[in-house]
Scaffold this motif. Structure first.
Motif, short mmCIF file in Angstrom:
data_model
loop_
_atom_site.label_atom_id
_atom_site.label_comp_id
_atom_site.label_asym_id
_atom_site.label_seq_id
_atom_site.Cartn_x
_atom_site.Cartn_y
_atom_site.Cartn_z
N GLN A 58 -27.57 -5.33 -55.66
CA GLN A 58 -27.62 -5.20 -57.10
C GLN A 58 -27.97 -6.57 -57.68
O GLN A 58 -27.64 -7.60 -57.10
CB GLN A 58 -26.26 -4.75 -57.64
CG GLN A 58 -25.83 -3.39 -57.13
CD GLN A 58 -26.74 -2.28 -57.66
OE1 GLN A 58 -27.40 -2.43 -58.68
NE2 GLN A 58 -26.77 -1.16 -56.97
N ALA A 59 -28.63 -6.61 -58.83
CA ALA A 59 -29.04 -7.87 -59.44
C ALA A 59 -27.83 -8.79 -59.66
O ALA A 59 -27.94 -9.99 -59.50
CB ALA A 59 -29.76 -7.62 -60.76
N GLN A 60 -26.67 -8.22 -60.01
CA GLN A 60 -25.51 -9.05 -60.25
C GLN A 60 -24.95 -9.63 -58.95
O GLN A 60 -24.16 -10.57 -58.99
CB GLN A 60 -24.43 -8.29 -61.03
CG GLN A 60 -23.85 -7.11 -60.30
CD GLN A 60 -24.55 -5.80 -60.60
OE1 GLN A 60 -25.69 -5.79 -61.05
NE2 GLN A 60 -23.90 -4.69 -60.35
N ASP A 61 -25.35 -9.10 -57.79
CA ASP A 61 -24.88 -9.61 -56.51
C ASP A 61 -25.72 -10.79 -56.00
O ASP A 61 -25.32 -11.47 -55.09
CB ASP A 61 -24.88 -8.51 -55.45
CG ASP A 61 -23.86 -7.43 -55.77
OD1 ASP A 61 -22.89 -7.73 -56.50
OD2 ASP A 61 -24.03 -6.30 -55.28
N LEU A 62 -26.89 -10.99 -56.58
CA LEU A 62 -27.74 -12.09 -56.15
C LEU A 62 -27.15 -13.42 -56.60
O LEU A 62 -26.60 -13.52 -57.69
CB LEU A 62 -29.16 -11.95 -56.73
CG LEU A 62 -29.97 -10.75 -56.25
CD1 LEU A 62 -31.29 -10.70 -57.00
CD2 LEU A 62 -30.21 -10.82 -54.75
N GLY A 63 -27.26 -14.43 -55.76
CA GLY A 63 -26.78 -15.77 -56.11
C GLY A 63 -27.92 -16.59 -56.69
O GLY A 63 -28.59 -17.34 -55.98
N TRP A 64 -28.20 -16.44 -57.99
CA TRP A 64 -29.31 -17.14 -58.64
C TRP A 64 -29.02 -18.63 -58.76
O TRP A 64 -27.90 -19.04 -59.02
CB TRP A 64 -29.54 -16.56 -60.04
CG TRP A 64 -30.11 -15.18 -60.01
CD1 TRP A 64 -29.42 -14.01 -60.14
CD2 TRP A 64 -31.48 -14.81 -59.83
NE1 TRP A 64 -30.27 -12.94 -60.06
CE2 TRP A 64 -31.54 -13.40 -59.87
CE3 TRP A 64 -32.65 -15.53 -59.64
CZ2 TRP A 64 -32.72 -12.70 -59.72
CZ3 TRP A 64 -33.83 -14.84 -59.50
CH2 TRP A 64 -33.87 -13.45 -59.54
N GLY A 101 -34.49 -19.71 -57.57
CA GLY A 101 -34.31 -18.90 -56.37
C GLY A 101 -33.11 -17.99 -56.47
O GLY A 101 -32.34 -18.05 -57.43
N ALA A 102 -32.97 -17.16 -55.44
CA ALA A 102 -31.83 -16.25 -55.34
C ALA A 102 -31.44 -16.12 -53.89
O ALA A 102 -32.29 -15.95 -53.01
CB ALA A 102 -32.17 -14.89 -55.92
N ASP A 103 -30.15 -16.23 -53.64
CA ASP A 103 -29.60 -15.95 -52.32
C ASP A 103 -29.15 -14.49 -52.33
O ASP A 103 -28.26 -14.11 -53.09
CB ASP A 103 -28.43 -16.88 -52.01
CG ASP A 103 -28.88 -18.33 -51.86
OD1 ASP A 103 -30.02 -18.55 -51.41
OD2 ASP A 103 -28.10 -19.24 -52.20
N VAL A 104 -29.79 -13.67 -51.50
CA VAL A 104 -29.45 -12.25 -51.41
C VAL A 104 -28.08 -12.11 -50.75
O VAL A 104 -27.25 -11.32 -51.17
CB VAL A 104 -30.53 -11.47 -50.64
CG1 VAL A 104 -30.15 -10.02 -50.47
CG2 VAL A 104 -31.87 -11.60 -51.36
#
Length: 181
Positions: free
Chosen positions: A23-29, A57-60
């Motif tokens: 989910q987008a809120q789970d990504l570590g932006w 970036g984003a950490d999945v």
């Protein structure tokens, strides 16, 4: 050409972000950047110049991430056959997939794999001929690198990385990343 390259990079970034269901809120932006020494090879010689980039970036998860970069380098200079050859990267745009290896809770090693679109310029001048020639062009290249970062606080990481942006451009940079959550 630039519009199609931006679309391609956007698609690559979207695929990288979608590679692992989240989910987008789970990504570590995060947002950050790097500053360091870039080695440029002009074909008649090489020079090391200051360069840098801004990143988003984003950490999945703790092992997978993706990153976009926009940067530039200073101008290098090489004497050749009585002429001065000056060259640099006016701008570059990179898209990377990132594989991460957490060593401890705060220390993280990573590998980068992606591609870079860059506009480079070169000029040739001579003190004897009171004239010069300037040229520029764009190129898309396979890119890869290795790095590591250390988490100093909940929202701040700093590190060091080496990246080959193209066969004739590489950089060793100190990095900083700020978590956006």
């Amino acid at each position: 050409m630039m519009k199609s390259m931006v679309r391609t990079m956007g698609l690559a970034a979207a695929l990288a972000f979608a590679a692992v269901p989240a989910q987008a809120q789970d990504l570590g932006w995060y947002a950050g950047g790097g500053l360091g020494m870039f080695t440029l090879d002009s074909g008649v010689g090489s020079d090391t110049v200051l360069g840098g980039y801004a990143s988003l970036g984003a950490d999945v998860n703790e092992n997978v991430g993706a990153e976009l970069r926009l940067g530039k380098t200073g101008t290098g200079s090489t004497p050749a056959f009585g002429f001065n050859v000056n060259y640099g990267i006016d701008y570059f745009l990179s898209a990377f997939g990132k594989v991460q290896f957490p060593v401890t809770g705060d220390l993280n090693l990573y590998g980068l794999l992606g591609f870079t679109y860059a506009k480079a310029s070169a000029s040739v001048s001579s003190p004897v001929l009171l004239a010069g020639v300037r040229n520029s062009g764009t190129n898309t290249s396979f890119s890869f690198g290795l790095g590591g970062d250390y988490r100093f606080t909940d929202n701040l990481r700093a590190g060091l990385e080496w990246v080959a942006y193209a066969s004739d451009v590489s950089g060793l940079a100190a990095t900083i990343k700020f978590d956006l959550q």
